[in-house]
Design a protein around this motif. Structure first.
Motif, PDB file in Angstrom:
ATOM      1  N   MET A 192      20.966 -13.513  29.324  1.00  0.00           N
ATOM      2  CA  MET A 192      20.732 -13.874  30.723  1.00  0.00           C
ATOM      3  C   MET A 192      21.265 -12.789  31.663  1.00  0.00           C
ATOM      4  SD  MET A 192      19.140 -16.539  30.080  1.00  0.00           S
ATOM      5  CE  MET A 192      18.781 -16.928  31.781  1.00  0.00           C
ATOM      6  N   LYS A 193      22.373 -12.156  31.285  1.00  0.00           N
ATOM      7  CA  LYS A 193      22.908 -11.076  32.106  1.00  0.00           C
ATOM      8  C   LYS A 193      21.975  -9.873  32.103  1.00  0.00           C
ATOM      9  CE  LYS A 193      27.827 -12.235  31.687  1.00  0.00           C
ATOM     10  NZ  LYS A 193      29.150 -11.774  31.192  1.00  0.00           N
ATOM     11  N   LEU A 194      21.374  -9.590  30.933  1.00  0.00           N
ATOM     12  CA  LEU A 194      20.433  -8.474  30.858  1.00  0.00           C
ATOM     13  C   LEU A 194      19.206  -8.734  31.727  1.00  0.00           C
ATOM     14  CD1 LEU A 194      20.522  -7.604  27.029  1.00  0.00           C
ATOM     15  CD2 LEU A 194      21.462  -6.259  28.908  1.00  0.00           C
ATOM     16  N   ILE A 195      18.725  -9.969  31.716  1.00  0.00           N
ATOM     17  CA  ILE A 195      17.563 -10.308  32.539  1.00  0.00           C
ATOM     18  C   ILE A 195      17.907 -10.173  34.024  1.00  0.00           C
ATOM     19  CG2 ILE A 195      16.017 -12.191  33.196  1.00  0.00           C
ATOM     20  CD1 ILE A 195      16.161 -13.158  30.294  1.00  0.00           C
ATOM     21  N   ALA A 196      19.096 -10.690  34.420  1.00  0.00           N
ATOM     22  CA  ALA A 196      19.524 -10.579  35.815  1.00  0.00           C
ATOM     23  C   ALA A 196      19.679  -9.124  36.228  1.00  0.00           C
ATOM     24  CB  ALA A 196      20.837 -11.328  36.012  1.00  0.00           C
ATOM     25  N   GLN A 197      20.197  -8.303  35.324  1.00  0.00           N
ATOM     26  CA  GLN A 197      20.358  -6.880  35.625  1.00  0.00           C
ATOM     27  C   GLN A 197      18.996  -6.205  35.807  1.00  0.00           C
ATOM     28  OE1 GLN A 197      22.528  -4.772  32.617  1.00  0.00           O
ATOM     29  NE2 GLN A 197      22.515  -2.836  33.722  1.00  0.00           N
ATOM     30  N   ASP A 198      18.017  -6.586  34.986  1.00  0.00           N
ATOM     31  CA  ASP A 198      16.676  -6.021  35.136  1.00  0.00           C
ATOM     32  C   ASP A 198      16.050  -6.401  36.468  1.00  0.00           C
ATOM     33  OD1 ASP A 198      16.876  -4.852  32.677  1.00  0.00           O
ATOM     34  OD2 ASP A 198      15.696  -6.363  31.614  1.00  0.00           O
ATOM     35  N   ILE A 199      16.290  -7.636  36.902  1.00  0.00           N
ATOM     36  CA  ILE A 199      15.738  -8.077  38.187  1.00  0.00           C
ATOM     37  C   ILE A 199      16.366  -7.295  39.339  1.00  0.00           C
ATOM     38  CG2 ILE A 199      15.551 -10.040  39.771  1.00  0.00           C
ATOM     39  CD1 ILE A 199      15.382 -11.851  37.288  1.00  0.00           C
ATOM     40  N   ARG A 200      17.691  -7.082  39.257  1.00  0.00           N
ATOM     41  CA  ARG A 200      18.376  -6.338  40.317  1.00  0.00           C
ATOM     42  C   ARG A 200      17.916  -4.887  40.376  1.00  0.00           C
ATOM     43  NH1 ARG A 200      23.071  -8.763  38.222  1.00  0.00           N
ATOM     44  NH2 ARG A 200      23.671  -6.723  37.375  1.00  0.00           N
ATOM     45  N   ASN A 201      17.667  -4.296  39.199  1.00  0.00           N
ATOM     46  CA  ASN A 201      17.331  -2.866  39.132  1.00  0.00           C
ATOM     47  C   ASN A 201      15.831  -2.619  39.015  1.00  0.00           C
ATOM     48  OD1 ASN A 201      20.094  -2.297  39.150  1.00  0.00           O
ATOM     49  ND2 ASN A 201      20.222  -2.423  36.915  1.00  0.00           N
ATOM     50  N   GLN A 202      15.031  -3.615  39.376  1.00  0.00           N
ATOM     51  CA  GLN A 202      13.593  -3.500  39.188  1.00  0.00           C
ATOM     52  C   GLN A 202      13.004  -2.305  39.932  1.00  0.00           C
ATOM     53  OE1 GLN A 202      11.403  -6.987  40.357  1.00  0.00           O
ATOM     54  NE2 GLN A 202       9.792  -6.606  38.857  1.00  0.00           N
ATOM     55  N   ARG A 203      13.421  -2.116  41.167  1.00  0.00           N
ATOM     56  CA  ARG A 203      12.898  -1.003  41.952  1.00  0.00           C
ATOM     57  C   ARG A 203      13.305   0.337  41.339  1.00  0.00           C
ATOM     58  NH1 ARG A 203      13.988  -1.073  48.294  1.00  0.00           N
ATOM     59  NH2 ARG A 203      12.663  -2.929  48.012  1.00  0.00           N
ATOM     60  N   ARG A 204      14.549   0.416  40.911  1.00  0.00           N
ATOM     61  CA  ARG A 204      15.021   1.666  40.301  1.00  0.00           C
ATOM     62  C   ARG A 204      14.280   1.942  38.990  1.00  0.00           C
ATOM     63  NH1 ARG A 204      19.283   2.953  36.897  1.00  0.00           N
ATOM     64  NH2 ARG A 204      20.031   0.791  36.917  1.00  0.00           N
TER      65      ARG A 204
END
Length: 436
Positions: free
Chosen positions: A247-259
């Motif tokens: 779940m942390k990896l998914i949240a991190q991907d959502i936060r860094n989606q633009r990057r």
């Protein structure tokens, strides 16, 4: 004096008291040197300056290599260990992993190269990957992690819960299945219309990904459970706290989606550049091969023409019943093609014919070989005659030279005769190319 300025030494007391007036100059000059070296060390990353990425190696014909003395190599290793925190402050920098693999202390010259070796001896280092042989396995697990994250997102969008384990273990209702099918259908429509002009590719998925996305919600949960078990066993994610790491990896991907999107566009551009460079290299090598073939054919034609004019010609008339090449008769016009004739016994004596299946050595005198030139200076016609039976085989000098280069010592002609490749090439050179 330069050394004093570089080190920042100060004069004062004793024999150097008369030089104390230079201290202010030394201090100011020392600061200038420090600023100069700071600017000299402030350079862009090698990846940016040289435009290097994970695809660049595929375009390299020769791997990078350096020559360095054993003493310099050991000193460099020791300095990296001593100043690793300043050189790479990021704990995730790849240099830390490499230094840990090499050990906590720099080796000695004896440990590195053995006893009796001078520390000034040079070592040639060739760039190679430390992950050769294991890259494929890691790449498969990374792909599995990406697909598992996507399937997990599809599940939690249709069925909420306190944690991932609870969501995966809970029964699926008809409404949730219907919501899931509607969501996937809408996503397929979006994917069909989506074409990112900034990127080089659309959001098209692989056949396997599409089939997994279309799975029912219940089957998708089973698949995610199996994938989580594989990833946990491989150490990619932790199973603690109901797979909270996922779940942390998914949240991190959502936060860094633009990057991630910006990085993907850069990677695609670099990949396109690498592909263009490979295409240029391909065209260059193809032109070199064509030039080489043209040059070789021209050289062979010139050698063959010179061979025809030599004083001791290897030409014989095709109708003359002789064993070896003879001089043509005076006043007789030289035919277009040259021919040499040998019995198998004579070729066996010279080591060219090693053996012929079905024929004993004492019968080799009844087998006659004829080798004739053709229009192509690098192609010959070889005919074997046994009484009234004859067979013809085309000999290409380029193929013979390739066999010689590959270390093939013996070849087979007419599916029966074993021929020494090196001696056959020598015979062709001597009779058709070499001038005397």
């Amino acid at each position: 004096m330069c050394y004093v300025v570089l080190m920042g030494f100060q004069f004062g007391g004793g024999d150097s008291q008369h030089l104390a007036c230079l201290n202010s100059y030394i201090k100011g000059s020392h600061e200038k040197f420090k600023q100069y070296f700071r600017k000299a060390c402030d350079v862009p990353d090698p990846e940016v300056h040289f435009n290097i990425n994970q695809y660049t190696e595929a375009a390299l014909v020769v791997k990078p290599r350096i020559s360095i003395s054993a003493d310099d190599l050991i000193n460099t290793h020791a300095k990296l260990l001593e100043y690793r925190a300043k050189i790479a402050p990021d704990s995730l920098d790849a240099i830390h992993e490499l230094l840990e693999d090499l050990g906590s202390a720099a080796p000695t010259v004896e440990e590195l190269m053995g006893s009796g070796v001078n520390k000034e001896d040079e070592i040639c280092l060739i760039l190679s990957s430390k992950h050769e042989g294991v890259e494929d396995a890691k790449s498969d697990l990374a792909s599995l992690l990406i697909s598992t994250k996507q399937l997990t997102i599809d599940i939690i969008r249709c069925q909420p819960g306190e944690n991932l384990t609870e969501v995966l273990d809970r029964e699926t209702s008809e409404d949730q299945e219907l919501q899931h099918r509607s969501m996937i259908s809408l996503q397929e429509q979006v994917d069909a219309r989506a074409v990112d002009k900034d990127a080089a590719v659309s959001r098209a998925k692989s056949v396997k990904e599409k089939s997994e996305r279309k799975m029912p919600l219940k089957d998708k949960k089973v698949k995610v459970k199996e994938d989580l078990s594989k990833l946990s066993g491989a150490g990619f994610i932790s199973s603690d706290s109901h797979y909270q790491a996922m779940m942390k990896l998914i949240a991190q991907d959502i936060r860094n989606q633009r990057r991630y999107r910006a990085a993907r566009r850069q990677d695609l551009q670099k990949l396109a550049d690498t592909k263009a460079n490979l295409q240029k290299k391909k065209l260059f090598f193809e032109s070199q091969i064509e030039y080489y073939n043209t040059y070789v054919k021209a050289c062979m034609a010139n050698m063959l023409a010179a061979g025809k004019r030599r004083s001791r010609s290897s030409y014989v008339s095709t109708s003359s019943p002789i064993e070896e090449d003879q001089k043509p008769k005076k006043g007789k016009k030289e035919p277009k093609h040259q021919t040499i004739k040998y019995t198998a016994a004579k070729l066996h004596e010279r080591g060219i014919v090693l053996e012929i299946d079905g024929i004993s050595p004492n019968q080799y005198k009844n087998v006659q070989f004829e080798i004739s030139t053709t229009v192509d200076p690098a192609v010959f016609q070889c005919t074997a005659k046994v009484l009234t039976v004859s067979e013809t085989h085309t000999l290409k000098l380029q193929e013979l030279l390739q066999l010689q280069y590959e270390g093939v010592a013996v070849m087979t002609l007419f599916d029966r005769a074993k021929i020494n490749v090196n001696l056959l090439i020598h015979l062709l050179n001597k009779k058709f190319y070499i001038t005397k």
